[in-house]
Each structure stands twice: as C-alpha cells, then as structure tokens.
Design an enzyme around this catalytic site. Structure first.
Site: not given
Length: 232
Positions: A53, A56, A90, A106, A114, A136, A173, A198
C-alpha cells in the site's frame, strides 16, 4: 430535475496510469490478493501489506485526473439536481478533478485506521508495521481501505441514494464484486434509467438499459455532454 447516482470503478482511473486487478503487469500482478488485500494477509505479514500500500500510495499521489474524472466533476457542477458519485477506488482523482462529497465505499489510500479503536488519521507516505495509533497507542495501524471479506463503508447512505435516484450509471467497474454489483438492481427497483459505461461489457451488462463501450476518457465526457445538452 432527475437525480443521478454514479458508481465508478478501477476502469475510470486506468487511463491515469493506475492499474486494475486484471492488468498483466503492475502492482496487483506481483501479489496474491489473499496476501495483500485481506485481514488474514495483514495478520500474517503486515510488513508486506504496508509495503504494497505504500507503493500504491506513491503511485496514486503521482497520478492526474483524466477527462472522465473531469467530466463527472463538471456534471456535478452544472446538473440542476443532485449528482452523487460513489467510488470503489481508493485514489483521490475525483476530488482532484473538482468533484465534491465523493462517497469512498472502499476507503482511501490517504487514510490510516487503527484496527483496535477505529481511530482514523492522515496516512503518511510510508506506513510501517508497529507504528502506534495516535489515540490508543496500540501498534495496530493499517491502511484505511476495505479488504476482501470486510463490509464496505457508507452502505446505508448509498442504498438511500439508490432508492431515490432517477438515473444510475456504472462506469469502469467489472460488475463482479458485491455489494456494488447489485446496485443496478436497487436502482431499477426505484424506477431509474440505468447505463453501464465500460471498456468492454461487464458480466452484469444485461441488467442495464443501455451499455456504452470504449475508453472512459472519450465515452464519459460524451455521455456527460449529452446529459447536459438535454438539461439546457
């Protein structure tokens, strides 16, 4: 005037250089989905998931919105009624193009979450395993993205929009992943006109009233211009 709900997927960002699951090269081709996009994969190897990630996040930050993103932002600005953009992506390319109040079902690469207390914060460019939550203090930070096996965000809000829409469009999609693959049925129950845009027809294309094929950078601006011309 008619309300429009638009669902976008990876295909709308592909021409901005962001790969899809099905690309033969790129980040997804280098990893199994089970290893980098599931809670179990994160539990097994958080270092690998963070590295994936992080890559990404860098890729998305360098990408620029394309004419399809720009066209949808223009539709939002000029359509005389509500235009709701729901995205499975995302990245932040809709916002970079000027769209507002985008529903990220998403999650977002720009966010950190967290896993213990659900606190959210701005993700650094590189997240690392063991970084503590700012609230926390537990070392449970993860990307704020929805993985396979997890419930997408804002589902009640999305279904409320589908129940009241007059036009539903699914853009870029695959139509293979639920619950998003079932949005067209919800829109049809509400009496909406439905269109799929599409590169190629999806597996669920037969559920739509209209199917438009071709690159998003040409088909989406054309569709938007036709809508706005009718509204003038």
């Amino acid at each position: 005037m008619e309300k429009i709900v638009i669902l976008t997927g990876a295909g709308i960002s592909a021409e901005s250089g962001l790969g899809t699951f099905r690309d033969e090269d790129g980040l997804w081709a280098q990893h199994r989905i089970e290893d980098v996009a599931t809670p179990e994969g994160f539990a097994r190897n958080p270092e690998l998931v963070h590295a994936f990630y992080n890559a990404r996040r860098v890729q998305a930050a360098a990408a620029k919105p394309n004419p399809a993103h720009t066209a949808l932002a223009r539709l939002q600005r000029h359509w005389p009624s509500e235009v709701v953009i729901v995205t499975q992506n995302v990245d932040s390319l809709h916002e970079a193009a000027g769209a507002e109040r985008v529903i990220h079902m998403h999650g977002s690469l720009a966010g950190a979450l967290c896993a213990v207390c659900d606190h959210r914060w701005q993700a650094p460019t590189e997240m690392q395993s063991g970084q503590p939550c700012p609230v926390c203090q537990v070392a449970a930070g993860r990307p704020d993205v929805v993985w396979f096996g997890e419930m997408p965000y804002f589902m009640d809000e999305i279904f409320d929009h589908l129940d009241s829409t007059d036009i539903f469009a699914a853009i870029g999609t695959s139509g293979q992943v639920y619950p998003a693959a079932g949005f067209v049925q919800g829109a049809r129950r509400a009496g909406a006109a439905t269109v799929e845009i599409n590169l190629d027809p999806s597996d669920g294309a037969s559920a739509f009233d209209q199917v438009v094929t071709g690159p998003a950078t040409s088909t989406v601006p054309s569709w938007v211009e036709n809508l706005l011309a009718k509204a003038r």
